[in-house]
Design an enzyme around this catalytic site. Sequence first.
Site, PDB file in Angstrom:
ATOM      1  N   CYS A   1       0.787  -1.230   0.000  1.00 42.42           N
ATOM      2  CA  CYS A   1       0.000   0.000   0.000  1.00 42.42           C
ATOM      3  C   CYS A   1       0.827   1.294   0.000  1.00 42.42           C
ATOM      4  O   CYS A   1       1.335   1.677  -1.051  1.00 42.42           O
ATOM      5  CB  CYS A   1      -0.992  -0.031   1.151  1.00 42.42           C
ATOM      6  SG  CYS A   1      -2.414   1.016   0.848  1.00 42.42           S
TER       7      CYS A   1
ATOM      8  N   HIS B   1      -3.332  -5.663   2.429  1.00 46.57           N
ATOM      9  CA  HIS B   1      -2.984  -5.924   3.822  1.00 46.57           C
ATOM     10  C   HIS B   1      -3.610  -7.268   4.164  1.00 46.57           C
ATOM     11  O   HIS B   1      -4.168  -7.934   3.310  1.00 46.57           O
ATOM     12  CB  HIS B   1      -3.580  -4.846   4.733  1.00 46.57           C
ATOM     13  CG  HIS B   1      -3.199  -3.449   4.359  1.00 46.57           C
ATOM     14  ND1 HIS B   1      -1.997  -2.897   4.719  1.00 46.57           N
ATOM     15  CD2 HIS B   1      -3.847  -2.487   3.673  1.00 46.57           C
ATOM     16  CE1 HIS B   1      -1.947  -1.647   4.271  1.00 46.57           C
ATOM     17  NE2 HIS B   1      -3.046  -1.371   3.636  1.00 46.57           N
TER      18      HIS B   1
ATOM     19  N   ARG C   1     -12.756   6.151  -1.153  1.00 43.73           N
ATOM     20  CA  ARG C   1     -11.821   5.181  -0.556  1.00 43.73           C
ATOM     21  C   ARG C   1     -12.230   3.785  -0.991  1.00 43.73           C
ATOM     22  O   ARG C   1     -13.408   3.447  -1.020  1.00 43.73           O
ATOM     23  CB  ARG C   1     -11.838   5.258   0.970  1.00 43.73           C
ATOM     24  CG  ARG C   1     -11.010   6.392   1.533  1.00 43.73           C
ATOM     25  CD  ARG C   1     -10.661   6.173   2.994  1.00 43.73           C
ATOM     26  NE  ARG C   1      -9.444   5.387   3.149  1.00 43.73           N
ATOM     27  CZ  ARG C   1      -8.225   5.878   2.997  1.00 43.73           C
ATOM     28  NH1 ARG C   1      -8.027   7.128   2.691  1.00 43.73           N
ATOM     29  NH2 ARG C   1      -7.161   5.107   3.164  1.00 43.73           N
TER      30      ARG C   1
HETATM   31  N1  GLN Z   1      -2.318   6.840   2.189  1.00 44.08           N
HETATM   32  C1  GLN Z   1      -2.434   5.932   1.116  1.00 44.08           C
HETATM   33  C2  GLN Z   1      -3.822   5.881   0.490  1.00 44.08           C
HETATM   34  O1  GLN Z   1      -4.821   6.095   1.185  1.00 44.08           O
HETATM   35  C3  GLN Z   1      -2.006   4.563   1.586  1.00 44.08           C
HETATM   36  C4  GLN Z   1      -2.959   3.915   2.523  1.00 44.08           C
HETATM   37  C5  GLN Z   1      -2.485   2.603   3.055  1.00 44.08           C
HETATM   38  O2  GLN Z   1      -1.285   2.341   3.122  1.00 44.08           O
HETATM   39  N2  GLN Z   1      -3.411   1.771   3.508  1.00 44.08           N
HETATM   40  O3  GLN Z   1      -3.948   5.626  -0.683  1.00 44.08           O
END
Ligand code: GLN
Length: 240
Positions: free
Chosen positions: A95, A192, A129
């Site tokens: 990520c 993850h 998101r």
């Molecule tokens: N900040 C980044 C995004 O939201 C990475 C998020 C994350 O590592 N889960 O895209």
Amino acid sequence: MSGKTITILNLYSNDMNIYGDRGNVLCLQKRLKWYGYEPRIIEYNQGDKFPNDVDIIVGGGGQDSGQSKIKADLIKIGPKLIKLADDNVSMLMICGLYQLFGKFFKTSEGEIIEGIGLLDIETFGKSERLIGNIVTSSELFGDIIGYENHSGQTFLGHKVQAFGRVRIGAGNNTSDISEGAIYKNVIGSYMHGSLLPKNPAVADYLIEQATKRKFGEFKVKGLDNTYTEMARKIAAKRPR
Ligand code: GLN
């Protein structure tokens, strides 16, 4: 003990380590031991001395603020990481660090966080998101199962291949079905989970490349993945 040491470098765990990403290090450590190697873990955080001798490099995700914190240090060690990648060192970046191993991450506020360009990818922060359980397929690894939570949407250039094709979830972006990226022995992914305990085929790939590179061989002792397979079946059916 075999005396065959494999060194895992864990990047920026103070700032880039969410949703259990540290589980990737623990999984590699455990499986290396089961295969008869001696795992050694080195933590690398901002300002630390970059070690000379590493075999596997692992990094996790983080908030945009975590990415801003480590970005200058990452740019400093970028040329070393690129050299190691081109020398076939195994790496897994999840990520936030996946994004910064690419060319840049343009946040939704318009800030450009420069990446090290090891991976031919570009990332753009969006208002939506992408959150939830995710299942992808790959010829090399079979089904890959994980959990994603990101606003950055990543697009692949021609020097990388997708890590998997999305079956459930979003993956790199909402426009194509790619998830993650592979360049040489470097895997970048939004998954993850932790990723490796849920996907032993991916853990074994990283271990196999690292041990072959260092010792010219990987002695496969069939490990019993029965419980993992049971957990994977359930995880793959979980609602998004
Ligand atoms: N900040 C980044 C995004 O939201 C990475 C998020 C994350 O590592 N889960 O895209």
